[in-house]
Design an enzyme around this catalytic site. Structure first.
Site, PDB file in Angstrom:
ATOM      1  N   PRO A  96       0.836  -1.204   0.000  1.00  0.00           N
ATOM      2  CA  PRO A  96       0.000   0.000   0.000  1.00  0.00           C
ATOM      3  C   PRO A  96       0.874   1.257   0.000  1.00  0.00           C
ATOM      4  O   PRO A  96       1.896   1.301   0.680  1.00  0.00           O
ATOM      5  CB  PRO A  96      -0.815  -0.113   1.298  1.00  0.00           C
ATOM      6  CG  PRO A  96      -0.217  -1.218   2.099  1.00  0.00           C
ATOM      7  CD  PRO A  96       0.653  -2.034   1.200  1.00  0.00           C
ATOM      8  N   GLY A  98       1.997   5.164   0.686  1.00  0.00           N
ATOM      9  CA  GLY A  98       1.842   6.159   1.754  1.00  0.00           C
ATOM     10  C   GLY A  98       1.536   5.536   3.098  1.00  0.00           C
ATOM     11  O   GLY A  98       0.906   6.152   3.952  1.00  0.00           O
ATOM     12  N   LEU A 101       5.463   1.659   4.583  1.00  0.00           N
ATOM     13  CA  LEU A 101       6.060   0.342   4.332  1.00  0.00           C
ATOM     14  C   LEU A 101       7.108   0.394   3.212  1.00  0.00           C
ATOM     15  O   LEU A 101       7.549  -0.638   2.713  1.00  0.00           O
ATOM     16  CB  LEU A 101       4.971  -0.687   4.005  1.00  0.00           C
ATOM     17  CG  LEU A 101       3.909  -0.881   5.097  1.00  0.00           C
ATOM     18  CD1 LEU A 101       2.885  -1.928   4.692  1.00  0.00           C
ATOM     19  CD2 LEU A 101       4.560  -1.289   6.419  1.00  0.00           C
ATOM     20  N   GLY A 102       7.498   1.580   2.831  1.00  0.00           N
ATOM     21  CA  GLY A 102       8.607   1.714   1.876  1.00  0.00           C
ATOM     22  C   GLY A 102       8.226   1.371   0.452  1.00  0.00           C
ATOM     23  O   GLY A 102       9.051   0.835  -0.301  1.00  0.00           O
ATOM     24  N   SER A 104       7.713   3.264  -2.191  1.00  0.00           N
ATOM     25  CA  SER A 104       8.442   3.966  -3.257  1.00  0.00           C
ATOM     26  C   SER A 104       9.849   3.396  -3.417  1.00  0.00           C
ATOM     27  O   SER A 104      10.293   3.140  -4.540  1.00  0.00           O
ATOM     28  CB  SER A 104       8.484   5.476  -3.008  1.00  0.00           C
ATOM     29  OG  SER A 104       9.156   5.757  -1.809  1.00  0.00           O
ATOM     30  N   ASP A 147      15.261   2.902   3.421  1.00  0.00           N
ATOM     31  CA  ASP A 147      14.276   2.133   2.639  1.00  0.00           C
ATOM     32  C   ASP A 147      14.934   1.456   1.435  1.00  0.00           C
ATOM     33  O   ASP A 147      14.668   0.296   1.126  1.00  0.00           O
ATOM     34  CB  ASP A 147      13.149   3.058   2.138  1.00  0.00           C
ATOM     35  CG  ASP A 147      12.237   3.520   3.261  1.00  0.00           C
ATOM     36  OD1 ASP A 147      12.631   3.382   4.428  1.00  0.00           O
ATOM     37  OD2 ASP A 147      11.138   4.018   2.968  1.00  0.00           O
TER      38      ASP A 147
HETATM   39  O1  PMV Z   1       8.475   6.701   4.276  1.00  0.00           O
HETATM   40  P1  PMV Z   1       8.356   5.944   5.543  1.00  0.00           P
HETATM   41  O2  PMV Z   1       7.083   6.163   6.233  1.00  0.00           O
HETATM   42  O3  PMV Z   1       8.727   4.532   5.397  1.00  0.00           O
HETATM   43  O4  PMV Z   1       9.443   6.604   6.586  1.00  0.00           O
HETATM   44  C1  PMV Z   1      10.799   6.546   6.355  1.00  0.00           C
HETATM   45  C2  PMV Z   1      11.534   6.730   7.638  1.00  0.00           C
HETATM   46  C3  PMV Z   1      11.970   8.146   7.997  1.00  0.00           C
HETATM   47  O5  PMV Z   1      13.012   7.977   8.970  1.00  0.00           O
HETATM   48  C4  PMV Z   1      10.821   8.915   8.630  1.00  0.00           C
HETATM   49  C5  PMV Z   1      12.494   8.940   6.813  1.00  0.00           C
HETATM   50  C6  PMV Z   1      13.823   8.422   6.254  1.00  0.00           C
HETATM   51  O6  PMV Z   1      14.172   8.856   5.148  1.00  0.00           O
HETATM   52  O7  PMV Z   1      14.517   7.628   6.903  1.00  0.00           O
END
Ligand code: PMV
Length: 319
Positions: A96, A98, A101-102, A104, A147
């Protein structure tokens, strides 16, 4: 046709503090995205995504700044290869968007890897990470790289910005219970919110960051020792500190506390916060009870395992 797939991720500890150089404990989970790439004679990048629809970019008329993150990753690969034609890229994803869960990074790593194979570039992991990270910079503000690195490597890692990640041992049968709040949010906005908090509450910010660093280190030791009670306690501590940083929200707090009246050993928001998901762990075999509580609190639960496998590539015979 050249295909690559990469996993989603769950941050167990260290979101936000990782942006400021602290360690982050992150695991790949068994939800994946897939990119399929073919070479085409036209000088375009044609992106067909199951979630975002179709978008084409003319390579002669568009610079990479104006391209979508996916197309800009493909354009970097085309430039590296000195390729004269274009690429058609099909994307499908179980992750999903936003939701923390990474999704993108998983898609961009799949795209970078499949483009590398289609163009015969044989990119190293570092090169794939570098071009996928450039795409991530378009998706959100100051990405730490966590990510992209977990999507590449799989398993569980302790990641620090600018360093090679350390693998972390984990019990193979471990199950993570995710609870999706149904509220999308932008990682970049949440990261900016934390930067504002750092300006306005410098001392409290520093204390939170140091605590998150300690919690992350302790949690990774506990995970490697299969001490799930300690992992759960560290998750709860982690959630409280993230609340103080201002990145939780009422629906996320509600989901976290709902799990505590079940067999959960601990729970926390995961990822940037604001909306997205929580992650919980329970005594083995009691995941269903935690799922039930998440449902009652208005969330969508799903149980995932840790995926050993990072990016995976294969080619079919159509080419
Ligand atoms: O995009 P998300 O929700 O998986 O968050 C990434 C984690 C953060 O530490 C908030 C941002 C980052 O670039 O590490």
């Amino acid at each position: 046709m050249h295909h690559s797939s990469a996993p989603a991720k769950v941050i167990l500890s260290g979101e936000h503090s990782v942006v400021y150089g602290y360690p982050c404990l992150v695991a790949a989970v068994d939800l994946r995205s897939e990119a399929s790439v073919e070479i085409i004679p036209e000088g375009i990048i044609d992106v067909i995504s199951d979630k975002l629809g179709r978008q084409s970019f003319n390579l002669a008329a568009t610079n990479t700044e104006e391209m979508s993150p996916i197309a800009s990753v493909a354009a970097s690969a085309i430039e590296m290869a000195g390729h004269r034609g274009g690429l058609r890229i099909k994307i499908s994803s179980q992750i999903p968007m936003g939701s923390g869960l990474g999704s993108s990074a998983s898609v961009l790593v799949s795209v970078a890897s499949a483009c590398s194979n289609a163009l015969g570039l044989r990119m190293s992991s570092e090169e794939i990470a570098a071009i996928a990270s450039k795409g991530e910079e378009k998706v959100h503000f100051r990405p730490s790289g966590v990510d992209v690195n977990i999507a590449l490597r799989g398993g569980a890692i302790l990641y620090r910005k600018g360093r090679l990640p350390d693998s972390v041992k984990y019990p193979e049968e471990i199950k993570l219970i995710l609870g999706y709040s149904g509220i999308p949010r932008k990682t970049g906005d949440m990261v900016k919110g934390v930067a504002d908090f750092a300006e306005s509450h410098r001392d409290r910010f520093e204390i939170c960051l140091r605590s998150l660093g300690d919690i992350t280190t302790r949690m990774s030791q506990a995970l490697a020792e299969n001490d799930m009670i300690e992992v759960g306690s560290m998750m709860l501590l982690n959630h409280v500190v993230l609340c103080l940083l201002g990145v939780s929200s009422e629906p996320l707090d509600k989901l976290v506390s709902s799990t505590l009246s079940s067999s959960a050993l601990g729970a926390k928001l995961t990822g940037a916060g604001g909306g997205g998901c929580i992650v919980a762990i329970s005594t083995s075999g009691y995941e269903g009870e935690v799922e039930q509580k998440i449902k009652q609190a208005g969330g969508t639960p799903f149980v995932v395992g840790i995926s050993k496998e990072g990016v995976r590539s294969w080619t079919d015979r159509q080419q």
